[in-house]
Structures are given as C-alpha cells and as structure tokens.
Design a protein around this motif. Structure first.
Motif, PDB file in Angstrom:
ATOM      1  N   TRP A  55       9.510  13.485  -7.960  1.00  0.00           N
ATOM      2  CA  TRP A  55       9.299  12.168  -7.353  1.00  0.00           C
ATOM      3  C   TRP A  55       9.717  12.181  -5.884  1.00  0.00           C
ATOM      4  O   TRP A  55       9.058  11.570  -5.038  1.00  0.00           O
ATOM      5  N   GLN A  57       6.997  13.570  -3.949  1.00  0.00           N
ATOM      6  CA  GLN A  57       5.886  12.628  -3.792  1.00  0.00           C
ATOM      7  C   GLN A  57       6.173  11.646  -2.659  1.00  0.00           C
ATOM      8  O   GLN A  57       5.299  11.349  -1.837  1.00  0.00           O
ATOM      9  N   PHE A  58       7.400  11.147  -2.598  1.00  0.00           N
ATOM     10  CA  PHE A  58       7.754  10.207  -1.536  1.00  0.00           C
ATOM     11  C   PHE A  58       7.763  10.893  -0.170  1.00  0.00           C
ATOM     12  O   PHE A  58       7.405  10.284   0.832  1.00  0.00           O
ATOM     13  N   ILE A  62       4.201  11.037   0.959  1.00  0.00           N
ATOM     14  CA  ILE A  62       3.786   9.727   1.476  1.00  0.00           C
ATOM     15  C   ILE A  62       4.370   9.524   2.876  1.00  0.00           C
ATOM     16  O   ILE A  62       3.673   9.050   3.785  1.00  0.00           O
ATOM     17  N   PHE A  68      -0.798   9.050   4.140  1.00  0.00           N
ATOM     18  CA  PHE A  68      -0.382   7.898   3.334  1.00  0.00           C
ATOM     19  C   PHE A  68      -1.270   7.805   2.093  1.00  0.00           C
ATOM     20  O   PHE A  68      -0.782   7.660   0.971  1.00  0.00           O
ATOM     21  N   VAL A  69      -2.567   7.904   2.309  1.00  0.00           N
ATOM     22  CA  VAL A  69      -3.522   7.813   1.195  1.00  0.00           C
ATOM     23  C   VAL A  69      -3.367   9.011   0.261  1.00  0.00           C
ATOM     24  O   VAL A  69      -3.287   8.855  -0.961  1.00  0.00           O
ATOM     25  N   VAL A 112      -0.142   8.714  -1.789  1.00  0.00           N
ATOM     26  CA  VAL A 112      -0.221   7.728  -2.870  1.00  0.00           C
ATOM     27  C   VAL A 112      -1.067   8.270  -4.022  1.00  0.00           C
ATOM     28  O   VAL A 112      -0.717   8.106  -5.202  1.00  0.00           O
ATOM     29  N   ALA A 139       1.040  10.808  -5.820  1.00  0.00           N
ATOM     30  CA  ALA A 139       2.096  10.144  -6.590  1.00  0.00           C
ATOM     31  C   ALA A 139       1.526   9.563  -7.881  1.00  0.00           C
ATOM     32  O   ALA A 139       2.164   9.634  -8.937  1.00  0.00           O
ATOM     33  N   GLY A 140       0.333   9.004  -7.818  1.00  0.00           N
ATOM     34  CA  GLY A 140      -0.328   8.489  -9.022  1.00  0.00           C
ATOM     35  C   GLY A 140      -0.635   9.597 -10.010  1.00  0.00           C
ATOM     36  O   GLY A 140      -0.452   9.438 -11.231  1.00  0.00           O
TER      37      GLY A 140
END
Length: 107
Positions: free
Chosen positions: A62, A65-66, A69, A79-80, A83, A86-87
């Motif tokens: 996680w 993932q951040f 981002i 950014f896209v 995200v 992360a999904g």
C-alpha cells in the motif's frame, strides 16, 4: 494471494521505470536524482514479491501504491496511473485472500 500480488508488483516495477524515463524528458529534475528514487522503488517492488507471506508485506505494498500516486507531482499523468494501480492492488489483495480462504476450506 502471492501470485496475484507478485504479478502486480512486477508490472508496477516496469511502470516505475517507464515513468522515470518519461520524467527525464518532461521535467528538469536531474537524471541521477530520478534514478536514485525510481531505481530503489522498482527494486523494492521486485523484492516485495518474495516477502508477500510476511505480515508487513501488504501494508508495504500500500505504501508503494501511495508513492506511485505521489509521483504525479513530478509527472501529472502518474496520478491517474497510480490510482489505477492502487485499484488493481486492492483487487489483487481482496481476490487473493478469497482464493486463499477457498483453498484452505477445500483442504
């Protein structure tokens, strides 16, 4: 869960390296600094594949993932991408745990 999350992390390592290549041509950040950040991040993704059975591995995923981002502050398209990844990470963890529970129930 390990197979799904490992596949995701390998893909993320590739995206981190490609994102660094894009950042080299779109920003004025030095090449050395970009690779000093992107190289260890990609390596961390690959090393985390082998440690996914550890209890700290999913939270570390996680954090990656951040961080992906947050790379959007350097290359806005990240950014896209971050995200989306992360999904996918969420889906890999959730579906992987469901598969692991089904395997345990069957055994």
């Amino acid at each position: 869960m390990r197979a799904l999350c490992s596949t995701h992390l390998i893909g993320e390592a590739i995206v981190i390296c490609l994102g660094a290549l894009v950042a080299m041509s779109l920003t004025d950040i030095s090449t050395g600094l970009l690779w000093a950040v992107a190289g260890p991040a990609a390596l961390l993704c690959i090393l985390l594949c082998g440690k996914l059975s550890a209890p700290w591995a999913v939270p570390a995923g996680w954090a990656l993932q951040f961080a992906l981002i947050a790379a959007g502050f350097v290359v806005p398209m990240m950014f896209v991408v971050g995200v989306v990844f992360a999904g996918i990470w969420y889906a890999c963890v959730r579906v992987g745990r469901t598969i692991d529970a089904a395997k345990a129930a069957r055994a």
